[in-house]
Write a protein that holds these residues in place. Structure first.
Motif, PDB file in Angstrom:
ATOM      1  N   ALA A 152     -25.779 -16.900  43.501  1.00 59.25           N
ATOM      2  CA  ALA A 152     -26.726 -18.015  43.478  1.00 59.25           C
ATOM      3  C   ALA A 152     -27.873 -17.725  42.511  1.00 59.25           C
ATOM      4  CB  ALA A 152     -27.267 -18.268  44.886  1.00 59.25           C
ATOM      5  N   ALA A 153     -28.400 -16.509  42.554  1.00 59.06           N
ATOM      6  CA  ALA A 153     -29.500 -16.143  41.665  1.00 59.06           C
ATOM      7  C   ALA A 153     -29.074 -16.184  40.203  1.00 59.06           C
ATOM      8  CB  ALA A 153     -30.020 -14.749  42.019  1.00 59.06           C
ATOM      9  N   ILE A 154     -27.876 -15.644  39.924  1.00 57.09           N
ATOM     10  CA  ILE A 154     -27.351 -15.652  38.557  1.00 57.09           C
ATOM     11  C   ILE A 154     -27.190 -17.081  38.047  1.00 57.09           C
ATOM     12  CG2 ILE A 154     -25.259 -15.182  37.202  1.00 57.09           C
ATOM     13  CD1 ILE A 154     -24.906 -12.636  38.875  1.00 57.09           C
ATOM     14  N   GLY A 155     -26.828 -17.985  38.949  1.00 57.51           N
ATOM     15  CA  GLY A 155     -26.563 -19.362  38.545  1.00 57.51           C
ATOM     16  C   GLY A 155     -27.792 -20.234  38.389  1.00 57.51           C
ATOM     17  N   ILE A 156     -28.812 -20.030  39.224  1.00 55.67           N
ATOM     18  CA  ILE A 156     -29.933 -20.976  39.221  1.00 55.67           C
ATOM     19  C   ILE A 156     -31.031 -20.616  38.220  1.00 55.67           C
ATOM     20  CG2 ILE A 156     -29.536 -21.800  41.564  1.00 55.67           C
ATOM     21  CD1 ILE A 156     -31.654 -19.910  42.597  1.00 55.67           C
ATOM     22  N   TYR A 157     -31.330 -19.360  38.046  1.00 58.08           N
ATOM     23  CA  TYR A 157     -32.477 -19.004  37.213  1.00 58.08           C
ATOM     24  C   TYR A 157     -32.300 -19.305  35.724  1.00 58.08           C
ATOM     25  CZ  TYR A 157     -35.373 -17.044  40.891  1.00 58.08           C
ATOM     26  OH  TYR A 157     -36.183 -16.911  42.005  1.00 58.08           O
ATOM     27  N   PRO A 158     -31.128 -19.079  35.113  1.00 59.88           N
ATOM     28  CA  PRO A 158     -31.008 -19.386  33.679  1.00 59.88           C
ATOM     29  C   PRO A 158     -31.161 -20.862  33.343  1.00 59.88           C
ATOM     30  CG  PRO A 158     -29.265 -17.884  34.366  1.00 59.88           C
ATOM     31  CD  PRO A 158     -29.935 -18.384  35.615  1.00 59.88           C
ATOM     32  N   GLN A 159     -30.961 -21.750  34.322  1.00 58.55           N
ATOM     33  CA  GLN A 159     -30.991 -23.181  34.033  1.00 58.55           C
ATOM     34  C   GLN A 159     -32.354 -23.664  33.549  1.00 58.55           C
ATOM     35  OE1 GLN A 159     -29.130 -25.805  37.021  1.00 58.55           O
ATOM     36  NE2 GLN A 159     -28.368 -23.944  37.992  1.00 58.55           N
ATOM     37  N   VAL A 160     -33.422 -23.055  34.047  1.00 56.73           N
ATOM     38  CA  VAL A 160     -34.755 -23.564  33.728  1.00 56.73           C
ATOM     39  C   VAL A 160     -35.129 -23.326  32.265  1.00 56.73           C
ATOM     40  CG1 VAL A 160     -37.213 -23.366  34.241  1.00 56.73           C
ATOM     41  CG2 VAL A 160     -35.552 -23.479  36.105  1.00 56.73           C
ATOM     42  N   PRO A 161     -35.072 -22.079  31.731  1.00 55.83           N
ATOM     43  CA  PRO A 161     -35.400 -21.930  30.312  1.00 55.83           C
ATOM     44  C   PRO A 161     -34.431 -22.655  29.399  1.00 55.83           C
ATOM     45  CG  PRO A 161     -34.545 -19.869  31.207  1.00 55.83           C
ATOM     46  CD  PRO A 161     -34.795 -20.772  32.366  1.00 55.83           C
ATOM     47  N   LEU A 162     -33.152 -22.711  29.778  1.00 55.48           N
ATOM     48  CA  LEU A 162     -32.186 -23.464  28.979  1.00 55.48           C
ATOM     49  C   LEU A 162     -32.557 -24.940  28.936  1.00 55.48           C
ATOM     50  CD1 LEU A 162     -28.835 -21.840  30.222  1.00 55.48           C
ATOM     51  CD2 LEU A 162     -29.733 -21.739  27.882  1.00 55.48           C
ATOM     52  N   GLY A 163     -32.910 -25.494  30.093  1.00 62.67           N
ATOM     53  CA  GLY A 163     -33.270 -26.905  30.169  1.00 62.67           C
ATOM     54  C   GLY A 163     -34.563 -27.227  29.450  1.00 62.67           C
ATOM     55  N   LEU A 164     -35.549 -26.353  29.566  1.00 63.92           N
ATOM     56  CA  LEU A 164     -36.828 -26.575  28.880  1.00 63.92           C
ATOM     57  C   LEU A 164     -36.660 -26.515  27.367  1.00 63.92           C
ATOM     58  CD1 LEU A 164     -39.173 -24.532  31.213  1.00 63.92           C
ATOM     59  CD2 LEU A 164     -39.391 -26.967  30.724  1.00 63.92           C
TER      60      LEU A 164
END
Length: 491
Positions: free
Chosen positions: A370-382
């Motif tokens: 879950a941690a591996i999956g959720i955290y990268p999404q924010v900088p990628l999305g920004l």
């Protein structure tokens, strides 16, 4: 990170056509010199910004660690009062974001970021001396109001130093501090637990006080360690200052960097920004749920409170590595949506393991996935959103709006894991699966739309042929931002 491309060279990811490239080629640094320049910017900008955000995220979420040291019992919280204390921070956090980014544009970043950091640190220390539910609610209000400007402010600040194709990796380095905050918070809380009763304060009080004091010490140095803009950066030579500004001008084309409220309204009326807000909300909701409740979730797997603090560290360490790696690769290949989609599938698998199994080993493995999956999404999305917004102030507003949407997810996250649903929290895990699925389908839609729109604009450009714009046409198009015909969206 397109460091191997010569400065002034145009790519689809940069979002602009070859504006005036012929005028600047002769003065541009070569690829090797550009790489040295970027490395110099990285060393002077990213580490301190990451430190500030580490402390910000730590101060915002350390209440999850404090909970294991009898916070609820000492303050006589009952029912959903603890959840209310988590949620009250976010409306004020959200309300501060757009005004704060406008203040970043109006005033010097060194002044504004120092100001908000000093006062959120004061609120953090005050949180350590509260005696009841009302006191905790009040300090959380002030904490949210002053912390709200940091995350969108620093993301906007990064766009003032780097070309759009280079921002994603730097945003990931900056945001990875959130994962380190989770790891550091667990270790620190375990050590501070030994101070229980010292000076008449409980262990949870010491967590707030000591971490607040650390933040206030850093804030006192921030004014001298934050460089405002390339034109005034003391660590750059005159030639390097000119090159940084030249690269930014070439990257932005002739889109406006003026302070004019017309660009604020452009962002507010742009439907694409709202899609990114929803994606960000669906990303931040599991992140905040994870940060605020992970120690409790692990404790309910059968570990003691002290061991649960330490067991919360490995998922964050893994998340830190994947956050940086995903954004680095995304910048290299010039695509972000595909990495977001992959991370979202991993997150869904992780929360499914938590919801579907009663085995503590499977559940703990689920927290790592879950941690591996959720955290990268924010900088990628920004980085994806900011690269698709033309003009400085519109970009600053759009980033702030996106983070506002994300922090609406924080309000929801405060109520995802309720005490009555423990110890398995199947309902909470299922809710988060739903949010990540929403992010997946919105990301897929937005990626397809960007590709289709780029092809439409390419077709129009082929039909009309390449035309040199006059200065009057350039001035007219300054107000169109990313709606100008030569702008290309990244996907």
């Amino acid at each position: 990170m397109e460091e191997k491309k010569a400065a002034g060279e145009t790519t689809e990811l940069s979002g602009v056509a070859d504006v005036g490239a012929g005028d600047v080629e002769s003065t541009a640094f070569d690829a090797k010199a550009t790489k040295r320049l970027l490395r110099k910017l990285d060393w002077h900008i990213i580490p301190f910004m990451s430190l500030i955000y580490l402390l910000c995220f730590l101060d915002r979420t350390n209440i999850g660690n404090a909970r294991l040291d009898h916070l609820e019992q000492d303050l006589k919280l009952h029912g959903i009062q603890y959840n209310n204390c988590l949620a009250i921070l976010f409306p004020f956090y959200i309300a501060a974001e757009i005004p704060s980014n406008m203040m970043m544009k109006r005033f010097r970043p060194a002044i504004w970021l120092t100001f908000i950091m000093f006062f959120w640190s004061v609120a953090m220390i005050g949180q350590g001396f509260v005696k009841n539910y009302s006191g905790l609610m009040a300090t959380r209000v002030f904490l949210g109001a002053f912390e709200g400007g940091l995350f969108p402010g620093v993301n906007y600040y990064i766009t003032q130093w780097y070309c759009r194709s280079e921002c994603g990796f730097r945003m990931a380095l900056f945001f990875s501090a959130a994962t380190l905050a989770g790891a550091f918070g667990g270790i620190l809380a375990r050590g501070i637990a030994e101070m229980d009763g010292d000076g008449g304060l409980a262990a949870w009080s010491w967590i707030f006080v000591l971490e607040g004091l650390l933040s206030i010490l850093v804030s006192l140095a921030a004014y001298w360690l934050i460089y405002d803009y390339p034109a005034t950066a003391r660590f750059l030579t005159n030639k390097e200052r000119d090159e940084v500004e030249r690269r930014l001008d070439a990257d932005h084309g002739h889109l406006s960097n003026d302070f004019n409220t017309i660009y604020v309204w452009q962002a507010i009326k742009d439907w694409k920004v709202y899609i990114h807000m929803l994606i960000c909300m669906a990303s931040f909701c599991p992140i905040y749920s994870f940060a605020l409740f992970l120690p409790t979730i692990i404790k309910n797997m059968g570990y003691t409170a002290n061991n649960a603090q330490l067991m919360s560290v490995p998922p964050y360490v893994c998340a830190c590595f994947f956050t940086i790696a995903a954004s680095y690769l995304a910048d290299r290949v010039g695509k972000r949506a595909v990495f977001m989609l992959g991370c979202q599938l991993v997150a869904i698998a992780g929360f499914a393991m938590l919801a579907g199994s009663g085995n503590s080993k499977v559940q703990y493995t689920g927290t790592v996935f879950a941690a591996i999956g959720i955290y990268p999404q924010v900088p990628l999305g920004l980085a994806w959103n900011s690269s698709n917004i033309g003009g400085s102030l519109k970009r600053g507003t759009g980033i702030a709006m996106q983070v506002m949407g994300g922090n609406c997810g924080g309000i929801i996250a405060s109520y995802v894991y309720l005490s009555r649903d423990g110890p398995r929290y199947v309902k909470g895990h299922s809710i988060l699966i739903g949010f990540v699925c929403m992010a997946f389908f919105l990301t897929l839609f937005m990626s397809n739309w960007c590709n289709i729109e780029n092809k439409r604009r390419d077709k129009i450009a082929q039909e009309t042929g390449v035309q040199e714009l006059t200065e009057e046409q350039k001035m007219l198009e300054r107000e169109l931002a990313d709606s100008v015909p030569w702008f290309r969206y990244s996907s």
